[in-house]
Design an enzyme around this catalytic site. Structure first.
Site: not given
Ligand code: GLN
Length: 361
Positions: A256, A340, A342
């Protein structure tokens, strides 16, 4: 439940949604984002990537399975949550279930919100609110309790705030140390605890470092870059350190925010999506294959595929809107996902990302 006060969500375009308060009675501002998952409020609320955001859930029934214990292992890793505390600024739901039932519940969602000082509103038509956010794009909003007078010009800031610095650990923490084990540096941009659990389960030592720590001075076998809140363009110190690591050959993986920072270190740029991806059922295709995976997601920014450097290529693409869902280096063991693997909450179909990374160490 007659003691519950009126609570109002005001969007920065002046739209008003009235409901009732079931959490802490205080005024907050934040970016209003929607999540279409049907379950997972304990994990989502404690996901540090929600810092600065008011979380709208489209699934109508929320709170019915209560809240699990807030216990921690001897290493400080939460047993059932994704961090030490709630990071979302507030939660906005349609139908709050005052009754809860679950084998692992120790309390209600409402009492947890009150304990942690986080507002919750129910009685909001969250699907109408979501339609508005989908048409307009995410907006800043404010929650006001009772008839309190409020300043309708100040909706706070989101984009320029370095939220990663607020949620990252402040010193190096080592987990699972042991003779002969591979050593993974984990850059903590606001790491979800299931990323740490997923690495430890694969028998590696995890050296968790603050987001702006220069890990290049450490001895390690692989680098992992975590998820995190806010705008990746506020995390230049991390990008500089990752860029130094790109000169070497040690495996690098990211999730992410980790995908975004790795892409930036490789020269790509990031843009803000209209309303982001937050759900348990985002379909992604592995580029060059017919393989499609259902993934858990929570992001508002995306890597611009057209800006990837010559050494890089997209690894996954979102089947709904064609946006980037991961990148890989053409010759070196560097790869990452925007989704994600995980999970926590959400489907575990892409856990193989951890296997792949650990195999490469
Ligand atoms: N869950 C995250 O790592 C989000 C990454 C970043 N803050 C976004 O909103 O794209």
């Amino acid at each position: 439940m007659q003691t519950e006060k009126t609570a109002t969500l005001i969007l920065d375009d002046g739209t008003v949604f009235r409901g009732l308060s079931f959490g802490c009675e205080k005024e907050v501002t934040g970016e209003v984002v929607f999540n279409t998952a049907m379950t997972g409020y304990p994990e989502s609320l404690t996901d540090p990537s929600y810092a600065g955001q008011l979380m709208v859930l489209t699934y109508p029934l929320v709170g019915n399975y209560g809240v699990p214990p807030r216990t921690f292992g001897p290493d400080g890793i939460a047993t059932f949550m994704e961090s030490e505390k709630i990071h979302a600024e507030a939660i906005i739901v349609s139908d709050y279930s005052h009754e809860y039932s679950h084998w692992n519940a120790v309390g209600s969602l409402g009492s947890w919100l009150k304990e942690e000082g986080v507002p919750g509103i129910y009685g909001i038509d969250t699907r109408a609110l979501t339609k508005k956010l989908r048409e307009h794009g995410v907006m800043m909003g404010k929650i006001v309790i009772g008839d309190a007078k409020t300043d309708l010009t100040d909706f706070g800031q989101y984009g320029n705030v370095n939220y990663v610095d607020k949620v990252s650990c402040k010193e190096v923490i080592t987990y699972g140390e042991g003779e002969g084990k591979k050593r993974v540096v984990l850059v903590d941009c606001g790491v979800k605890h299931n990323i740490i659990r997923s690495l430890l389960k694969r028998n590696v030592t995890v050296i968790r470092v603050p987001w702006n720590y220069d890990f290049n001075t450490l001895e390690y076998d692989g680098l992992f870059i975590s998820n995190g809140p806010g705008d990746p363009d506020t995390c230049d110190a991390a990008v500089q350190n990752i860029r130094k690591a790109l000169a070497g050959d040690k495996p690098i993986c990211g999730i992410c925010m980790g995908n975004q920072l790795l892409a930036k270190a490789g020269g790509a740029s990031i843009y803000k999506l209209k309303y982001g991806h937050r759900s348990h059922n985002q379909p992604v295709r592995m580029v060059g294959t017919e393989k499609c995976f259902i993934t858990s997601q929570n992001h508002g920014y995306a890597v611009d595929n057209t800006t990837l450097g010559a050494d890089w290529e997209p690894l996954f693409i979102n089947m709904n809107d064609g946006t980037n869902e991961g990148i890989k280096h053409k010759t070196k063991p560097f790869f990452s996902s925007q989704f994600h693997p995980e999970a926590c909450s959400g489907p575990t179909d892409t856990e193989f990302m951890f296997d792949k990374f650990v195999e490469l160490l």
